[in-house]
Design an enzyme around this catalytic site. Structure first.
Site, PDB file in Angstrom:
ATOM      1  N   ASN A   1      16.329 -17.015  41.330  1.00 34.84           N
ATOM      2  CA  ASN A   1      17.556 -17.803  41.472  1.00 34.84           C
ATOM      3  C   ASN A   1      18.107 -17.801  42.888  1.00 34.84           C
ATOM      4  O   ASN A   1      18.990 -18.612  43.205  1.00 34.84           O
ATOM      5  CB  ASN A   1      18.596 -17.312  40.470  1.00 34.84           C
TER       6      ASN A   1
ATOM      7  N   THR B   1      19.923 -24.892  22.851  1.00 35.34           N
ATOM      8  CA  THR B   1      19.158 -24.277  23.913  1.00 35.34           C
ATOM      9  C   THR B   1      19.246 -25.129  25.163  1.00 35.34           C
ATOM     10  O   THR B   1      20.088 -26.014  25.265  1.00 35.34           O
ATOM     11  CB  THR B   1      17.697 -24.130  23.467  1.00 35.34           C
TER      12      THR B   1
ATOM     13  N   THR C   1      10.630 -25.981  33.680  1.00 37.13           N
ATOM     14  CA  THR C   1      11.094 -25.798  35.061  1.00 37.13           C
ATOM     15  C   THR C   1      10.680 -24.395  35.508  1.00 37.13           C
ATOM     16  O   THR C   1       9.569 -24.206  35.980  1.00 37.13           O
ATOM     17  CB  THR C   1      12.615 -26.026  35.191  1.00 37.13           C
TER      18      THR C   1
END
Length: 394
Positions: A389, A180, A146
């Site tokens: 973000n 993870t 991603t």
């Protein structure tokens, strides 16, 4: 043990492939055998994770895995569960295997309905990309990315002749309370499911559970381990554990250094703790601290932030016993010894700033309370973390 090429396809019995035409991607892996899993401890749990965990508990085996990137299929209710089952069914039908033996995994934006029509339309392309070579493993590793900037894969061969390999993705929303973001590990050893689960749990605790990028725990965290048994070798438990530990630790470090916006890998080693849990608490507290991470990004020799982070970690410690040093390459600077500042002049701070300028920064904290130790990995906190973000969905 030796590092080898080939990623997960270096393991006998593994075929893999994947596509990533844009934000959405599909990875497919075919490998039949005993299996184990480690999953998030977040109480918001993605549908694919719930389905895979349930199936593994029933069978202890997997025949294949399908992964989509770009959509987490998390917080999507009953529709999300139906969509996860659809993904499994689509792959099972194409591979000609039992649907109950298909693991499903997703990663991406939370709270949005999964576009199963897109997956159905593009699955054959992913299947056509499957192979048993290094390029096929890389296609799978890229398909699950991603915000990752690089694919993450590793393969080793043990002296016994068995191989262990894995691919992983993870860059943000990382402080796993299990493993993870996503990891798919394979071995050609012959190992029962219960032993696989024990080995995976141990390895995860030493590796993925010791990574902090930003202190957030995803609702999709999943690590799956499958043993194809194709080598015909049943390894000694301790030897297999050491190999698995290495594979997962290397993947964990790849995740840490590829943290969103990161420019440096930070390794926090804690020694002299009264308990292993105390050592883990301090090691992770240091790499979690935004002030520590920001200081290292800015090469600001504000080392006091380290002892403060150790102090609020919740570990049993005494400030009169703590020792602290930094290192990078062959350069080492000792700052605190048994609770006393030993060096804090301009030359020392200049040396510390030089260490903080390196790509890998090592922080060594001795609590002086016992004999236990632990190591955690993280990264610096940069302007780019906020940028990535702030517009993640746009």
């Amino acid at each position: 043990m030796n590092f080898i090429e080939g990623g997960i396809c270096a393991v006998k019995g593994v075929r893999a492939g994947g596509i990533k035409p844009g934000k959405m991607g599909i990875a497919v892996i075919k490998a039949e055998g005993n299996a184990a899993g480690a999953f998030t401890r977040n109480k918001v749990i993605a549908a694919p994770l719930m389905l895979t965990r349930e199936r593994l508990a029933k069978t202890g085996r997997l025949s294949g895995v399908i992964v989509n990137s770009g959509n987490a299929n998390a917080f999507t209710g009953e529709q999300g569960m139906a969509d996860a089952r659809t993904m499994a069914s689509l792959l099972a039908h194409r591979l000609g295997v039992d649907e109950e033996l298909i693991g499903v995994s997703s990663t991406g934006v939370v709270g949005r309905k999964l576009d199963t029509d897109w997956i159905s339309a593009h699955l054959q392309e992913a299947l056509d990309s499957m192979g048993e070579d290094a390029a096929a493993s890389m296609r799978a590793a890229r398909a699950i990315m991603t915000t990752d900037t690089v694919p993450k894969e590793i393969a080793i061969e043990m002296e016994s002749g068995i191989r262990i390999a894995g691919i992983a993705k993870g860059s943000g929303m990382i402080e796993p309370n299990m493993g993870t973001m996503l990891a798919f590990i394979y071995t050609d050893a012959q190992i029962p499911s219960k032993e696989l689960q024990s080995a995976l749990t141990t390895a995860v605790d030493k590796s993925f559970n010791m990574v902090v990028v930003d202190g957030d725990t995803s609702c999709n965290d999943m690590a799956l381990l499958t043993a194809t048994g194709s080598s015909g070798i049943s390894p000694e438990v301790a030897d297999f554990q050491s190999g698995l530990n290495l594979v997962l630790t290397e993947l964990a470090k790849m995740i840490a250094v590829d943290g969103e916006g990161a420019t440096k890998l930070i390794e926090s080693k804690v020694t002299g703790a009264a308990t292993v849990e105390d050592a883990r608490l301090v090691a992770k507290s240091i790499v979690r601290s935004p002030l520590v991470k920001s200081a290292i990004f800015g090469k600001d020799p504000n080392w006091g932030r380290i002892v403060v982070a150790a102090g609020y970690s919740g570990a049993n410690m005494d400030q009169t016993k703590i020792s602290l040093s930094f290192s990078a390459g062959t350069e080492v600077v000792e700052l605190v010894k048994s609770g006393k500042v030993v060096r804090n002049d301009e030359a020392t701070l200049a040396q510390l700033k030089s260490i903080m300028s390196q790509d890998e920064v090592f922080i060594i904290t001795d609590l002086g309370m016992g004999h236990e130790s632990a190591t955690a990995w993280g990264c610096d906190l940069t302007y780019d973390y906020v940028r990535i973000n702030a517009d993640y969905t746009t």
